[in-house]
Design a protein around this motif. Structure first.
Motif, PDB file in Angstrom:
ATOM      1  N   VAL A   1      20.298  41.236  33.558  1.00  0.00           N
ATOM      2  CA  VAL A   1      21.397  41.955  32.908  1.00  0.00           C
ATOM      3  C   VAL A   1      22.698  41.156  32.919  1.00  0.00           C
ATOM      4  CG1 VAL A   1      20.415  44.205  33.451  1.00  0.00           C
ATOM      5  CG2 VAL A   1      22.002  43.130  35.077  1.00  0.00           C
ATOM      6  N   SER A   2      22.660  39.928  33.371  1.00  0.00           N
ATOM      7  CA  SER A   2      23.884  39.171  33.609  1.00  0.00           C
ATOM      8  C   SER A   2      24.395  38.459  32.367  1.00  0.00           C
ATOM      9  CB  SER A   2      23.645  38.140  34.712  1.00  0.00           C
ATOM     10  OG  SER A   2      24.716  37.234  34.793  1.00  0.00           O
ATOM     11  N   LYS A   3      25.719  38.491  32.164  1.00  0.00           N
ATOM     12  CA  LYS A   3      26.371  37.724  31.105  1.00  0.00           C
ATOM     13  C   LYS A   3      26.769  36.327  31.591  1.00  0.00           C
ATOM     14  CE  LYS A   3      26.961  40.679  27.593  1.00  0.00           C
ATOM     15  NZ  LYS A   3      26.403  40.440  26.245  1.00  0.00           N
ATOM     16  N   THR A   4      26.706  36.103  32.900  1.00  0.00           N
ATOM     17  CA  THR A   4      27.242  34.866  33.457  1.00  0.00           C
ATOM     18  C   THR A   4      26.166  33.911  33.974  1.00  0.00           C
ATOM     19  OG1 THR A   4      27.525  35.980  35.588  1.00  0.00           O
ATOM     20  CG2 THR A   4      29.418  35.940  34.101  1.00  0.00           C
ATOM     21  N   LYS A   5      24.927  34.280  33.810  1.00  0.00           N
ATOM     22  CA  LYS A   5      23.826  33.403  34.212  1.00  0.00           C
ATOM     23  C   LYS A   5      22.661  33.641  33.265  1.00  0.00           C
ATOM     24  CE  LYS A   5      23.955  31.425  37.843  1.00  0.00           C
ATOM     25  NZ  LYS A   5      24.546  30.108  38.193  1.00  0.00           N
ATOM     26  N   ASP A   6      22.080  32.541  32.780  1.00  0.00           N
ATOM     27  CA  ASP A   6      20.876  32.612  31.953  1.00  0.00           C
ATOM     28  C   ASP A   6      19.663  32.251  32.795  1.00  0.00           C
ATOM     29  OD1 ASP A   6      22.202  33.416  29.699  1.00  0.00           O
ATOM     30  OD2 ASP A   6      22.174  31.472  28.705  1.00  0.00           O
ATOM     31  N   ALA A   7      18.476  32.403  32.231  1.00  0.00           N
ATOM     32  CA  ALA A   7      17.266  32.065  32.969  1.00  0.00           C
ATOM     33  C   ALA A   7      16.134  31.715  32.018  1.00  0.00           C
ATOM     34  CB  ALA A   7      16.840  33.215  33.885  1.00  0.00           C
ATOM     35  N   TRP A   8      15.386  30.689  32.385  1.00  0.00           N
ATOM     36  CA  TRP A   8      14.098  30.397  31.771  1.00  0.00           C
ATOM     37  C   TRP A   8      13.138  31.421  32.360  1.00  0.00           C
ATOM     38  CZ3 TRP A   8      11.996  27.534  27.992  1.00  0.00           C
ATOM     39  CH2 TRP A   8      10.626  27.240  28.040  1.00  0.00           C
ATOM     40  N   THR A   9      12.591  32.280  31.531  1.00  0.00           N
ATOM     41  CA  THR A   9      11.915  33.488  32.004  1.00  0.00           C
ATOM     42  C   THR A   9      10.481  33.547  31.514  1.00  0.00           C
ATOM     43  OG1 THR A   9      14.043  34.643  31.934  1.00  0.00           O
ATOM     44  CG2 THR A   9      12.071  36.013  32.066  1.00  0.00           C
ATOM     45  N   THR A  10       9.564  33.820  32.432  1.00  0.00           N
ATOM     46  CA  THR A  10       8.150  33.986  32.100  1.00  0.00           C
ATOM     47  C   THR A  10       7.691  35.331  32.645  1.00  0.00           C
ATOM     48  OG1 THR A  10       8.002  31.624  32.651  1.00  0.00           O
ATOM     49  CG2 THR A  10       5.976  32.715  31.970  1.00  0.00           C
TER      50      THR A  10
END
Length: 460
Positions: free
Chosen positions: A342-351
């Motif tokens: 739910v974060s606007k300040t961190k992205d993630a490579w997500t599987t």
């Protein structure tokens, strides 16, 4: 911010396309974009598919993250109060009764949502058969922006409504998130800001506390108006300028902070069970810094978006192939790169994978193994060419059907532009740009990005 994966990708591409100046993306000429002196942003687009219909939205860059500890739940509470009376629609049912009289029903066409960093109100599929209807819908947005009544007795009535909503929404998914957030966001304000709030606060906050929150955060510099449909753009723009002129530019406004998510050296693990859960989901996040807004809105950002889409699509294809085997531990799986939960300040490579019964360990092992395989050996040229062909076909289909897009597709794009700083160059520009650059994007460039995304730290 660490931008290394961006620059490595561009260096790989630069070796193939020579020197390129990464220009700022234009704004789609089909969109009337502007900002008033008081800070209000607006997006207006004529779209006659379907005829005589339009969508009216107001997005606020305000959510539960703007609450102090003694305000937990006020952002969501305020969303409810927007339907309980305002300057031009006094009384609890006046606004909804009027909207229903023109065929716009609460729930189906009139709604809102409150998230961690934004609150968005919508009037969908409005039959714009008379100018008076357009004027009234603009007045609804105007009242939501700064003139919600917030009467004492209505606040007290809504306390009971929200408590009942909390009780009925407390199903498996809510309970899982409620337990997960403090673990995966440890050390961040996101850990303790579920939008529904805390019932001891919802039941007992003083009336003035809600009014103070409203007047602190609902202000034009944090608001975006989005109107798409079968309307006259010039006329609607003029009405917005006239109607919102009574809201002054804020003086010494409270700072709108985007709260950080800390890095982690050791993996963060959250295992939550619930007897009412209908599936077992295994998610592997590998966090990284977000792409800066100034990069998102350039050709550089468009290239990075294109590369990340190709990379995650190819991993999704590999996982889909595994899921088709009889001994696969999971029934379905896919990958993407975007916001960390739910974060606007961190992205993630997500599987993500849906595990078969009793196969959680094997499912997680598969996700880790396939990510590690990509990190070590990358994608093949053949995979990349297939993925590019598929993505280009998707762009071509969007381009060919650009005159048959429903209003909501455009609305969501412009809301994301406002709340997430995304560029809006339009499908004509994107399709032309991607066709020109796609031949220069190869496995070397994509693998350079992926090696940066699939790191040994920041694992959740």
């Amino acid at each position: 911010m660490r931008k290394s994966f961006i620059f490595i990708a561009l260096l790989a591409i630069a070796g193939l396309v020579k020197a390129q100046t990464m220009e700022k993306l234009p704004i789609d000429p089909q969109v009337r974009y502007g900002k008033l002196e008081n800070g209000l942003t607006y997006y207006i687009r004529h779209n006659a598919y379907p005829e005589k219909r339009a969508n009216f939205y107001i997005a606020q860059k305000v959510g539960s993250m703007q609450e102090e500890d003694n305000q937990a739940g006020l952002a969501h509470f305020l969303e409810h109060m927007a339907f309980n009376g305002s300057k031009n629609f006094p009384g609890k049912k006046t606004m909804l009764n009027y909207l229903e009289s023109i065929g716009v029903k609460f729930g189906a066409n009139v709604n809102a949502y409150t998230s961690f960093d934004e609150t968005v109100y919508n009037l969908d599929d409005v039959p714009v058969v008379r100018d008076a209807i357009i004027d009234s819908c603009l007045m609804v947005l105007h009242d939501w922006s700064g003139f919600i009544a917030l009467k004492d007795e209505q606040i007290d009535e809504e306390r009971l409504v929200i408590k009942e909503e909390w009780r009925t929404r407390s199903g498996a998914q809510y309970r899982i998130w409620d337990k997960q957030l403090p673990v995966i966001f440890e050390g961040s304000k996101y850990a303790d800001r579920m939008p529904i709030g805390k019932m001891e606060i919802v039941e007992n906050f003083p009336y003035q506390t809600l009014r103070d929150y409203y007047h602190t955060w609902y202000r034009p510099d944090l608001q975006g108006i989005v109107i798409v449909g079968d309307i006259n753009v010039d006329e609607v723009e003029a009405k917005i300028k006239a109607m919102w002129s009574d809201i002054p530019k804020p003086v010494n406004p409270a700072e709108r902070v985007y709260f950080p998510v800390p890095d982690n050296d050791k993996p963060i693990v959250s295992v939550i069970t619930d007897p009412e859960a209908v599936r077992t989901q295994v998610t592997l996040y590998i966090k990284h810094d977000v792409i800066p807004a100034e990069t998102k809105q350039t050709q550089e950002g468009l290239i990075i978006s294109f590369i990340k889409s190709l990379a995650s699509n190819m991993l999704s294809d590999r996982l889909e192939e595994i899921s088709q085997k009889g001994d696969a531990p999971f029934a379905a799986s896919y990958a993407y790169d975007g916001e960390f939960f739910v974060s606007k300040t961190k992205d993630a490579w997500t599987t993500i994978a849906l595990s078969k019964e009793g196969k959680v360990d094997e499912t997680l092992a598969s996700l880790i193994r396939e990510n590690e395989r990509i990190k070590r050996f990358g994608y093949t040229d053949a995979e990349v060419e297939r993925a590019k062909a598929t993505l280009l076909e998707q762009y071509e289909n969007m381009y060919n059907n650009r005159n048959k897009e429903l209003n909501n597709r455009y609305v969501q794009e412009y809301v994301r532009s406002f709340t997430g700083d995304e560029g809006i160059p339009g499908i004509e520009y994107e399709y032309d740009f991607v066709k020109k650059f796609a031949p220069f994007i190869n496995a070397q460039a994509i693998n350079a990005v992926v090696k940066q995304l699939i790191a040994d730290k920041n694992i959740v």
